[in-house]
Design a protein around this motif. Sequence first.
Motif, PDB file in Angstrom:
ATOM      1  N   GLU A 292      75.578  43.984  48.755  1.00 35.33           N
ATOM      2  CA  GLU A 292      76.804  44.433  48.063  1.00 35.33           C
ATOM      3  C   GLU A 292      76.786  45.922  47.727  1.00 35.33           C
ATOM      4  O   GLU A 292      77.790  46.460  47.278  1.00 35.33           O
ATOM      5  CB  GLU A 292      77.064  43.644  46.767  1.00 35.33           C
ATOM      6  N   ARG A 293      75.628  46.586  47.915  1.00 35.89           N
ATOM      7  CA  ARG A 293      75.561  48.015  47.557  1.00 35.89           C
ATOM      8  C   ARG A 293      75.527  48.932  48.773  1.00 35.89           C
ATOM      9  O   ARG A 293      75.506  50.143  48.647  1.00 35.89           O
ATOM     10  CB  ARG A 293      74.324  48.276  46.686  1.00 35.89           C
ATOM     11  N   ALA A 323      77.957  36.917  63.403  1.00 39.30           N
ATOM     12  CA  ALA A 323      77.021  36.012  62.731  1.00 39.30           C
ATOM     13  C   ALA A 323      76.493  36.639  61.442  1.00 39.30           C
ATOM     14  O   ALA A 323      76.373  35.969  60.413  1.00 39.30           O
ATOM     15  CB  ALA A 323      75.858  35.673  63.672  1.00 39.30           C
ATOM     16  N   LEU A 324      76.183  37.952  61.517  1.00 45.05           N
ATOM     17  CA  LEU A 324      75.648  38.615  60.323  1.00 45.05           C
ATOM     18  C   LEU A 324      76.669  38.564  59.176  1.00 45.05           C
ATOM     19  O   LEU A 324      76.346  38.191  58.040  1.00 45.05           O
ATOM     20  CB  LEU A 324      75.271  40.063  60.646  1.00 45.05           C
ATOM     21  N   ASN A 325      77.900  38.895  59.506  1.00 46.98           N
ATOM     22  CA  ASN A 325      78.930  38.871  58.459  1.00 46.98           C
ATOM     23  C   ASN A 325      79.217  37.454  57.983  1.00 46.98           C
ATOM     24  O   ASN A 325      79.390  37.212  56.782  1.00 46.98           O
ATOM     25  CB  ASN A 325      80.213  39.544  58.955  1.00 46.98           C
ATOM     26  N   ALA A 326      79.236  36.502  58.933  1.00 45.07           N
ATOM     27  CA  ALA A 326      79.541  35.115  58.543  1.00 45.07           C
ATOM     28  C   ALA A 326      78.496  34.618  57.550  1.00 45.07           C
ATOM     29  O   ALA A 326      78.795  33.852  56.636  1.00 45.07           O
ATOM     30  CB  ALA A 326      79.567  34.223  59.775  1.00 45.07           C
ATOM     31  N   GLU A 327      77.271  35.080  57.731  1.00 47.75           N
ATOM     32  CA  GLU A 327      76.213  34.585  56.868  1.00 47.75           C
ATOM     33  C   GLU A 327      76.165  35.296  55.517  1.00 47.75           C
ATOM     34  O   GLU A 327      75.928  34.677  54.490  1.00 47.75           O
ATOM     35  CB  GLU A 327      74.878  34.776  57.588  1.00 47.75           C
ATOM     36  N   ALA A 332      84.221  40.503  48.348  1.00 50.34           N
ATOM     37  CA  ALA A 332      84.467  41.946  48.243  1.00 50.34           C
ATOM     38  C   ALA A 332      83.399  42.775  48.940  1.00 50.34           C
ATOM     39  O   ALA A 332      83.195  43.933  48.622  1.00 50.34           O
ATOM     40  CB  ALA A 332      84.570  42.342  46.767  1.00 50.34           C
ATOM     41  N   TRP A 333      82.651  42.166  49.893  1.00 50.69           N
ATOM     42  CA  TRP A 333      81.618  42.928  50.603  1.00 50.69           C
ATOM     43  C   TRP A 333      81.502  42.482  52.048  1.00 50.69           C
ATOM     44  O   TRP A 333      81.254  41.317  52.321  1.00 50.69           O
ATOM     45  CB  TRP A 333      80.260  42.753  49.912  1.00 50.69           C
ATOM     46  N   THR A 334      81.706  43.444  52.957  1.00 52.76           N
ATOM     47  CA  THR A 334      81.455  43.218  54.374  1.00 52.76           C
ATOM     48  C   THR A 334      80.228  44.049  54.738  1.00 52.76           C
ATOM     49  O   THR A 334      80.308  45.276  54.768  1.00 52.76           O
ATOM     50  CB  THR A 334      82.663  43.685  55.224  1.00 52.76           C
ATOM     51  N   PRO A 335      79.078  43.398  54.967  1.00 50.29           N
ATOM     52  CA  PRO A 335      77.861  44.175  55.204  1.00 50.29           C
ATOM     53  C   PRO A 335      77.940  45.064  56.443  1.00 50.29           C
ATOM     54  O   PRO A 335      77.425  46.165  56.449  1.00 50.29           O
ATOM     55  CB  PRO A 335      76.767  43.112  55.362  1.00 50.29           C
ATOM     56  N   LEU A 336      78.599  44.554  57.501  1.00 54.78           N
ATOM     57  CA  LEU A 336      78.656  45.307  58.754  1.00 54.78           C
ATOM     58  C   LEU A 336      80.103  45.452  59.202  1.00 54.78           C
ATOM     59  O   LEU A 336      80.811  44.455  59.340  1.00 54.78           O
ATOM     60  CB  LEU A 336      77.859  44.562  59.834  1.00 54.78           C
ATOM     61  N   ARG A 337      80.534  46.685  59.408  1.00 54.58           N
ATOM     62  CA  ARG A 337      81.840  46.916  60.035  1.00 54.58           C
ATOM     63  C   ARG A 337      81.567  47.315  61.472  1.00 54.58           C
ATOM     64  O   ARG A 337      80.931  48.338  61.719  1.00 54.58           O
ATOM     65  CB  ARG A 337      82.593  48.030  59.322  1.00 54.58           C
TER      66      ARG A 337
END
Length: 463
Positions: A292-293, A323-327, A332-337
């Motif tokens: 989240e950061r 897969a990374l985002n789904a997991e 309010a956080w998308t780890p990978l765009r």
Amino acid sequence: MSRLIVVSNRVPVPTAGEKAGGLAVVLHDLLARRGGLWFGWSGDIADNAEHDTAPAIVEEGGVQYATINLTPDEYQGYYANFSNATLWPLIHSLPEQISFDRHSLHVYRTVNARFATTLKDMIRPGDVVWIHDYHLVPLAAALRTRGVQVPIGFFLHTPFPSPDILSTIPEAATFLRQLMQADLVGFQTSHDAQNFVACVERLAGGETAGNNVVTCGGRTVHVGAFPVEIDAPGFARTAAEESDTTAIRRFSESLLGSTLMIGADRMDPTKGIRRRINGYRSFLDKHPEWQERVTFLQVAASSRQDVEIYKSLREELERLSGALNAELAMPAWTPLRFVTRPVARAHLAGIMRTARVGLVTPLRDGMNLVAKEYVAAQDGDDPGVLVLSRYAGAAAQLKDALLVNAFDGDEVADAIHRALSMAREERRRRWEANWHVISSRTPLMWGESFLDALLQARGSGAA
Ligand code: GDG
């Protein structure tokens, strides 16, 4: 001053209202100074193009741009197959990715012969010819057999492999002998130049004859390293100006306070994007306090989609990023765009400036201009950290980046953590050292030093 003839696979013919970027500008400037000619493929495919006898010529700013079209079969054999599916993975030392067929090799040679036949009639005594890149390995030899005697230089933008790797394709010695018809063969790093000399010695029966000189079959050829540079102050200016725009402000707001990391590449198997995403994944696992950061924006501009390895890479990366985002994603956080549409150059510069970490982790790269651009884009007062693969040519110059083994996901994960946690003082020290390197050279110096070395090679009795 001799008239300069630049030859490359594609010719960026200037069109009204559209400005070329990057190296095209430098080569254009070099040509404009000397009044020159740029010759190559137009980028168009046309039935029966092999019967065209004369190139199309456009004149702009004292420079002539001469182009020919390719037939559909030539495009497939010379460009898509032999250049991009055989030579590209070969010279990047990825032998598992190579596909090879003799028909494509034949077409590759035929197109180079056609380039030579068309170009020969435009060359005048006193000219200097500068050939670029792996699409045109046989061209110097094809020009010589047609009686061209003027100085010829060849510059390879990519790495050059070791003898063990080069010998995996049939007729490797022929490729070396063809390159030996140039007077100067230039590479991005001295490591690549050494690999070339080792290949000539081991696979083609050549011998070194002093510093940076190699002989083979009666030819004496000079070899050297000429690292490609960027216009660092220009890129810095663009990045600073752009960061003041609404578009970049809106982008920054969309991060909701998280720290940005950026990767920006053509979507290419050599760029290490799959391992980079896996490295990021293991970083998030090892350091959950960063969830989240941090946001990782990977721009992977779609490239060469008519080549099989590129198509399957695209499918794999789509699956992996999904897969990374789904997991891990949260409301309010998308780890990978993950962005596959190309981003406008100025906007990309502005984004690079807002990114605390630049992840440049190719498995093998001639230079890698993104590494230099990321450094140039930083605010020197509060700069971000470059994480750079040891296997990029840029690592020979940007020694104050965090250098990593791009094949080792744990090492990449640790470097991400170190970069995100780095104190401002260390960030500044590292950035200043890297900035000093890129801002003390210009692309024009790169071009002029290659041409000087070419004329010297000729003067000292090569050929
Ligand atoms: C070959 C060699 C060598 C990337 N995404 C976007 C975008 N880019 C721009 C970058 C950079 C350029 O494309 C890529 O340059 P690289 O050097 O990283 O890589 P290659 O295309 O493989 O180039 C390489 C180079 O030749 C020069 O000798 O350094 O080793 O492989 O400028 O910023 N540009 C825009 N949108 C994108 O999405 N506008």
